[in-house]
Write an enzyme that holds these catalytic residues in place. Structure first.
Site, mmCIF file in Angstrom:
data_model
loop_
_atom_site.group_PDB
_atom_site.id
_atom_site.type_symbol
_atom_site.label_atom_id
_atom_site.label_comp_id
_atom_site.label_asym_id
_atom_site.label_seq_id
_atom_site.Cartn_x
_atom_site.Cartn_y
_atom_site.Cartn_z
ATOM 1 N N GLU A 130 0.826 -1.200 0.000
ATOM 2 C CA GLU A 130 0.000 0.000 0.000
ATOM 3 C C GLU A 130 0.864 1.256 0.000
ATOM 4 O O GLU A 130 1.987 1.253 0.508
ATOM 5 C CB GLU A 130 -0.920 0.008 1.234
ATOM 6 C CG GLU A 130 -1.966 -1.086 1.202
ATOM 7 C CD GLU A 130 -2.765 -1.209 2.489
ATOM 8 O OE1 GLU A 130 -3.975 -1.462 2.400
ATOM 9 O OE2 GLU A 130 -2.175 -1.070 3.576
ATOM 10 N N CYS A 163 2.400 -2.887 15.590
ATOM 11 C CA CYS A 163 2.285 -2.437 14.203
ATOM 12 C C CYS A 163 1.618 -3.512 13.350
ATOM 13 O O CYS A 163 2.063 -4.664 13.327
ATOM 14 C CB CYS A 163 3.672 -2.111 13.647
ATOM 15 S SG CYS A 163 3.690 -1.664 11.897
ATOM 16 N N SER A 245 12.965 6.218 7.067
ATOM 17 C CA SER A 245 12.667 5.775 8.427
ATOM 18 C C SER A 245 13.308 4.418 8.711
ATOM 19 O O SER A 245 13.428 3.570 7.821
ATOM 20 C CB SER A 245 11.151 5.677 8.611
ATOM 21 O OG SER A 245 10.821 5.183 9.891
ATOM 22 N N HIS A 270 10.294 4.993 19.998
ATOM 23 C CA HIS A 270 9.130 4.501 20.741
ATOM 24 C C HIS A 270 9.397 4.164 22.208
ATOM 25 O O HIS A 270 8.456 3.937 22.964
ATOM 26 C CB HIS A 270 8.479 3.302 20.045
ATOM 27 C CG HIS A 270 8.138 3.558 18.611
ATOM 28 N ND1 HIS A 270 7.411 4.660 18.209
ATOM 29 C CD2 HIS A 270 8.445 2.878 17.460
ATOM 30 C CE1 HIS A 270 7.275 4.644 16.891
ATOM 31 N NE2 HIS A 270 7.895 3.589 16.414
ATOM 32 N N ASN A 348 -2.382 4.754 16.344
ATOM 33 C CA ASN A 348 -3.546 4.513 15.496
ATOM 34 C C ASN A 348 -4.088 3.107 15.735
ATOM 35 O O ASN A 348 -3.321 2.147 15.822
ATOM 36 C CB ASN A 348 -3.160 4.681 14.025
ATOM 37 C CG ASN A 348 -2.767 6.109 13.718
ATOM 38 O OD1 ASN A 348 -3.569 7.022 13.843
ATOM 39 N ND2 ASN A 348 -1.506 6.314 13.335
ATOM 40 N N CYS A 391 -0.099 5.796 10.277
ATOM 41 C CA CYS A 391 1.117 5.132 10.734
ATOM 42 C C CYS A 391 0.784 3.871 11.520
ATOM 43 O O CYS A 391 -0.025 3.892 12.439
ATOM 44 C CB CYS A 391 1.916 6.099 11.607
ATOM 45 S SG CYS A 391 3.446 5.416 12.242
#
Length: 405
Positions: A130, A163, A245, A270, A348, A391
């Protein structure tokens, strides 16, 4: 203490008392990705010299190579059979030899009044990836811009438990041409007027879609060189408009430091302490926080580009003000603290996930702590969550066609 219970680490920071990866559902860490189902080579994959030789092999003068590249990189066209400035007899041969179909659009969704567009692509071999195009109108403080979040791998091998992409595992690396083709497709979308308000082309690119870019270093680096090469041999973007990243593949950060390409480095941190980061980011068990931040600081020193520290705030996991203070000290003790900018990301949601975003008061306290330490910090304007395009949400639902789950 969180509702699931907590403990205190040797450094005095709160730690979850239960494993962050659900028992029996741990995804293995994969740093060296198998190159299965590789796509055929494309014109975009070729060096300038190889492009010249390719047209000569068809009995076409060498200058036609730059003509073809102008179609691809300046006009974003990928069908030589439609190029009337090429000899008719050579068009189909060139198309068959060097222009295989790399990305097939499976679906497209939009939100934010059409200014955020997520596209699901099928790759050669059936894997799905994606990309997300986001248009930001002009404000008093910034010009209008279109930013593309693109993928560099089908899936991801970093196995981060919060994730969606990481929990799906890795299928394969993407080729340079597959990576660059996402940019060309986004430019065509803008040119067709399908993104309200947007004009021109993509202004910024963030390698923050599916995959760990540093685990596909060679293809990603070649894609960056192609994107930043002057036309007609490349797309002609500024390296400063690109953000790369990584979760922390330290040897690759060190290699990038020596490349002389001033892209922005974004470190998906994180957690500022090894005890928690070992759980959140499995690759931290190989390269610890200090090694990672040292490498990031050297990158900033060498390139004169400020590093972005990405930090997804998770309720009762990593959002304590004490951790913000530890993060601030980690940045400050490496010299002038302006070498880094902290980008806080409200977590998210993903389907079925037990991970949730921080409470507003905890997010505010985290920000205030960093500000007291004079650390540059912003909270990301999250886009695309309604279409699972934000994200940590990219998972290419369905994973692949013909490759299994």
């Amino acid at each position: 203490m969180s509702s699931t219970g907590s403990s205190v680490s040797t450094s005095g920071l709160v730690l979850p008392s239960t494993p962050l990866a659900e028992p029996g559902k741990e995804v293995p860490l994969v740093v060296n990705t198998p190159n299965r189902a590789k796509p055929p080579r494309h014109w975009i994959d070729l060096s300038i010299e190889e492009r010249v030789q390719a047209v000569k092999d068809f009995g076409v003068p060498a200058f036609r190579a730059r003509q073809i590249s102008a179609h691809v990189f300046e006009r974003w066209e990928v069908d030589p059979t439609q190029w009337t400035d090429l000899p008719k007899a050579a068009r189909q041969e060139i198309a068959d030899a060097w222009f295989p179909v790399l990305l097939t659009k499976v679906s497209q969704q939009s939100c934010d009044r059409g200014t955020t567009v997520k596209t699901l692509w099928r790759l050669h071999g059936g894997a799905l990836v994606e990309s997300v195009l986001m248009y930001y109108p002009a404000t008093r403080h910034s010009a209008a811009r279109a930013t593309l979040c693109l993928s560099s791998q089908a899936g991801c091998g970093m196995a981060c438990p919060f994730c969606a992409t990481g929990q799906g595992g890795i299928q394969r690396n993407m080729s340079t041409a597959e990576i660059v083709s996402q940019v060309l497709a986004a430019n065509r979308l803008i040119a067709a007027g399908e993104v309200p308000g947007a004009s021109g082309r993509v202004h910024n690119i963030v390698f923050m879609g599916m995959g760990e870019p540093m685990a596909n270093y060679r293809s990603v680096l070649t894609a960056i060189r192609t994107l930043t090469a002057d036309g007609p041999d490349g797309v002609g973007m500024s390296a400063r408009a690109l953000t790369l990243s990584t979760v922390g593949l330290v040897p690759r950060i060190k290699a990038l430091t020596q490349e002389g390409i001033p892209v922005t480095l974004a470190v998906s941190l994180h957690a500022p302490d090894d005890e928690l980061r070992d759980e959140l980011i499995p690759v931290n068990r190989r390269w610890k926080v200090d090694e990672l931040l040292d490498a990031a600081w050297h990158y900033a020193e060498k390139t004169k580009r400020r590093v972005s520290i990405e930090y997804a705030l998770m309720k009762d996991i990593n959002d304590q003000a004490d951790r913000a203070a530890v993060l601030a000290r980690q940045i400050r003790r490496r010299g002038d603290w302006t070498w880094a900018h902290v980008n806080l990301i409200p977590l998210n949601p993903t389907p079925g996930s037990r991970w949730t975003a921080s409470r507003p008061e905890d997010q505010d306290a985290f920000v205030e702590t960093l500000e007291r330490w004079k650390i540059p910090v912003t909270v990301r304007d999250t886009r695309g969550s309604e279409i699972d395009g934000a994200c940590g949400q990219l998972a290419a639902v369905g994973r692949s066609e013909g490759l299994g789950s």
